[in-house]
Write an enzyme that holds these catalytic residues in place. Structure first.
Site, PDB file in Angstrom:
ATOM      1  N   SER A 127       0.856  -1.192   0.000  1.00  0.00           N
ATOM      2  CA  SER A 127       0.000   0.000   0.000  1.00  0.00           C
ATOM      3  C   SER A 127       0.886   1.233   0.000  1.00  0.00           C
ATOM      4  CB  SER A 127      -0.871   0.012   1.262  1.00  0.00           C
ATOM      5  OG  SER A 127      -1.507   1.272   1.427  1.00  0.00           O
ATOM      6  N   TYR A 155      -1.198   0.027  10.564  1.00  0.00           N
ATOM      7  CA  TYR A 155      -1.532  -0.422   9.201  1.00  0.00           C
ATOM      8  C   TYR A 155      -0.375  -0.095   8.256  1.00  0.00           C
ATOM      9  CZ  TYR A 155      -3.664  -0.955   4.647  1.00  0.00           C
ATOM     10  OH  TYR A 155      -3.905  -1.333   3.357  1.00  0.00           O
TER      11      TYR A 155
HETATM   12  P1  NDP Z   1     -11.583  -6.141   1.245  1.00  0.00           P
HETATM   13  O1  NDP Z   1     -11.940  -5.863   2.666  1.00  0.00           O
HETATM   14  O2  NDP Z   1     -12.593  -5.846   0.201  1.00  0.00           O
HETATM   15  O3  NDP Z   1     -11.099  -7.664   1.092  1.00  0.00           O
HETATM   16  C1  NDP Z   1     -10.207  -8.204   2.015  1.00  0.00           C
HETATM   17  C2  NDP Z   1     -10.068  -9.696   1.765  1.00  0.00           C
HETATM   18  O4  NDP Z   1      -9.129 -10.204   2.732  1.00  0.00           O
HETATM   19  C3  NDP Z   1     -11.360 -10.456   1.939  1.00  0.00           C
HETATM   20  O5  NDP Z   1     -11.481 -11.420   0.919  1.00  0.00           O
HETATM   21  C4  NDP Z   1     -11.200 -11.132   3.283  1.00  0.00           C
HETATM   22  O6  NDP Z   1     -11.853 -12.403   3.292  1.00  0.00           O
HETATM   23  C5  NDP Z   1      -9.693 -11.352   3.337  1.00  0.00           C
HETATM   24  N1  NDP Z   1      -9.251 -11.495   4.733  1.00  0.00           N
HETATM   25  C6  NDP Z   1      -9.195 -10.531   5.688  1.00  0.00           C
HETATM   26  N2  NDP Z   1      -8.832 -11.081   6.863  1.00  0.00           N
HETATM   27  C7  NDP Z   1      -8.660 -12.407   6.648  1.00  0.00           C
HETATM   28  C8  NDP Z   1      -8.306 -13.515   7.469  1.00  0.00           C
HETATM   29  N3  NDP Z   1      -8.043 -13.371   8.782  1.00  0.00           N
HETATM   30  N4  NDP Z   1      -8.245 -14.745   6.911  1.00  0.00           N
HETATM   31  C9  NDP Z   1      -8.501 -14.902   5.602  1.00  0.00           C
HETATM   32  N5  NDP Z   1      -8.831 -13.918   4.762  1.00  0.00           N
HETATM   33  C10 NDP Z   1      -8.930 -12.671   5.295  1.00  0.00           C
HETATM   34  O7  NDP Z   1     -10.220  -5.311   0.993  1.00  0.00           O
HETATM   35  P2  NDP Z   1      -9.475  -4.864  -0.352  1.00  0.00           P
HETATM   36  O8  NDP Z   1      -9.820  -5.739  -1.474  1.00  0.00           O
HETATM   37  O9  NDP Z   1      -9.670  -3.393  -0.493  1.00  0.00           O
HETATM   38  O10 NDP Z   1      -7.962  -5.069   0.092  1.00  0.00           O
HETATM   39  C11 NDP Z   1      -7.188  -6.156  -0.347  1.00  0.00           C
HETATM   40  C12 NDP Z   1      -5.729  -5.869   0.006  1.00  0.00           C
HETATM   41  O11 NDP Z   1      -5.308  -4.673  -0.621  1.00  0.00           O
HETATM   42  C13 NDP Z   1      -5.466  -5.680   1.493  1.00  0.00           C
HETATM   43  O12 NDP Z   1      -4.232  -6.270   1.807  1.00  0.00           O
HETATM   44  C14 NDP Z   1      -5.407  -4.161   1.654  1.00  0.00           C
HETATM   45  O13 NDP Z   1      -4.618  -3.789   2.750  1.00  0.00           O
HETATM   46  C15 NDP Z   1      -4.769  -3.781   0.342  1.00  0.00           C
HETATM   47  N6  NDP Z   1      -5.018  -2.405  -0.085  1.00  0.00           N
HETATM   48  C16 NDP Z   1      -6.295  -1.915  -0.215  1.00  0.00           C
HETATM   49  C17 NDP Z   1      -6.494  -0.617  -0.647  1.00  0.00           C
HETATM   50  C18 NDP Z   1      -7.845  -0.011  -0.766  1.00  0.00           C
HETATM   51  O14 NDP Z   1      -7.944   1.243  -0.770  1.00  0.00           O
HETATM   52  N7  NDP Z   1      -8.909  -0.773  -0.894  1.00  0.00           N
HETATM   53  C19 NDP Z   1      -5.366   0.234  -1.019  1.00  0.00           C
HETATM   54  C20 NDP Z   1      -4.074  -0.367  -0.810  1.00  0.00           C
HETATM   55  C21 NDP Z   1      -3.927  -1.649  -0.402  1.00  0.00           C
HETATM   56  P3  NDP Z   1     -12.814 -12.946   4.473  1.00  0.00           P
HETATM   57  O15 NDP Z   1     -13.363 -11.758   5.189  1.00  0.00           O
HETATM   58  O16 NDP Z   1     -13.830 -13.767   3.739  1.00  0.00           O
HETATM   59  O17 NDP Z   1     -11.922 -13.789   5.313  1.00  0.00           O
HETATM   60  C1  8X3 Z   2      -5.116   1.588   1.660  1.00  0.00           C
HETATM   61  C2  8X3 Z   2      -4.761   2.987   1.245  1.00  0.00           C
HETATM   62  O1  8X3 Z   2      -4.341   5.351   2.093  1.00  0.00           O
HETATM   63  O2  8X3 Z   2      -6.238   4.137   3.046  1.00  0.00           O
HETATM   64  O3  8X3 Z   2      -3.972   0.848   1.857  1.00  0.00           O
HETATM   65  O4  8X3 Z   2      -3.991   3.559   3.657  1.00  0.00           O
HETATM   66  S1  8X3 Z   2      -4.825   4.039   2.587  1.00  0.00           S
END
Ligand code: NDP
Ligand code: 8X3
Length: 251
Positions: free
Chosen positions: A136, A149
């Protein structure tokens, strides 16, 4: 030759879009997450091309058992997308919930390294593979409330680079994708613990990066020729940019 991908966090957001994009491109995909009913939906859609593997990534034993349970024909994983992760809260470090901090570390750091450690040996044995991690911009730039985070995502960035160092002389690639503001996922709903109105505000009137944009980048990274390794790729919406560093003046 058909490639096998394992995508963590396949039940929502980026992970689900990455699964669909890889499946549409002809990959066989193992999708993980805790919500098995959502994995079952993908299996219904894609049949024998999709393998659902439900487990909690923060539970090391569960991860070990899940990976071991893969049928032999699913074990030669060519592409690992370490996507599962979460942010919890936006409070300053003196007020943040310690339980939230632990959960982020257990998922974003310990979960990611566990799956990597379990998948990597067969890649090394076959001298082939690609690990794509979801970092991120929070691991690159500080912001108020980003404390742990951002720390977990800085870990993911450095772990990715250190994997490259350990894999010197092999054909195995490692890339870290570092997105900024992305909508269309559950990220902010999770961060704000179900306060969906607050989550929605984050994306109001902004043309954010979408899960499909991230999925396209993941596919493109893996489609580069084997001798090309993109170490890191940072992606932001055009609408997101930089502020001057904050200086607090004496009155
Ligand atoms: P979502 O919340 O939409 O999806 C997160 C996914 O992670 C879900 O499928 C969830 O599955 C899984 N997950 C979370 N905790 C667990 C666990 N303990 N065991 C297994 N699976 C888990 O998030 P995003 O798609 O937005 O984010 C995906 C990745 O990208 C993350 O690592 C996030 O930090 C990163 N990211 C996101 C950004 C954003 O702005 N959206 C920007 C930068 C990075 P379930 O709940 O079914 O277990
Ligand atoms: C998610 C982007 O800026 O909310 O990783 O941390 S931010």
């Amino acid at each position: 030759m058909t490639r096998i991908a394992l995508v963590t966090g396949a039940t929502a957001g980026f992970g689900r879009a990455i699964c669909r994009t890889l499946l549409d491109a002809g990959y066989f995909v193992i999708g993980t997450g805790r919500r098995s009913e959502r994995l079952a939906q993908l299996q219904q859609e894609y049949g024998k091309h999709f393998f659902p593997l439900a487990f909690d990534i923060s539970d090391r034993l569960a991860a070990e058992q899940a990976l071991k349970s893969l049928p032999p024909e699913w074990q030669a994983i060519d592409l690992l997308v370490n996507n599962a992760g979460l942010a919890l809260g936006l409070e300053s470090a003196d007020k943040a919930d310690l339980g939230d901090w632990e959960k982020m570390i257990d998922t974003n750091v310990k979960g990611l390294v566990t799956v990597t450690r379990l998948v990597l040996p067969q890649m090394v044995a076959r001298n082939q593979g690609h690990i794509i991690n979801l970092g991120s911009i929070a691991g690159n730039y500080a912001y108020p409330g980003g404390n742990v985070y951002g720390g977990t995502k800085a870990f993911v960035k450095q772990f990715s680079l250190n994997l490259r160092a350990d894999l010197a002389g092999t054909h195995i690639r490692v890339s870290n994708v570092e997105p900024g503001l992305c909508g269309g996922t559950e990220f902010s709903n999770v961060r704000f613990k179900g306060d969906d109105a607050r989550a929605a505000q984050v994306y109001e009137n902004v043309q954010y990066v979408t899960p499909q944009d991230i999925a396209n980048i993941v596919l493109w990274l893996n489609q580069q020729p084997e001798h090309v390794n993109i170490n890191r790729i940072e992606v932001m919406p055009t609408a997101q940019t930089f502020n001057p560093l904050k200086v607090s003046k004496n009155d």
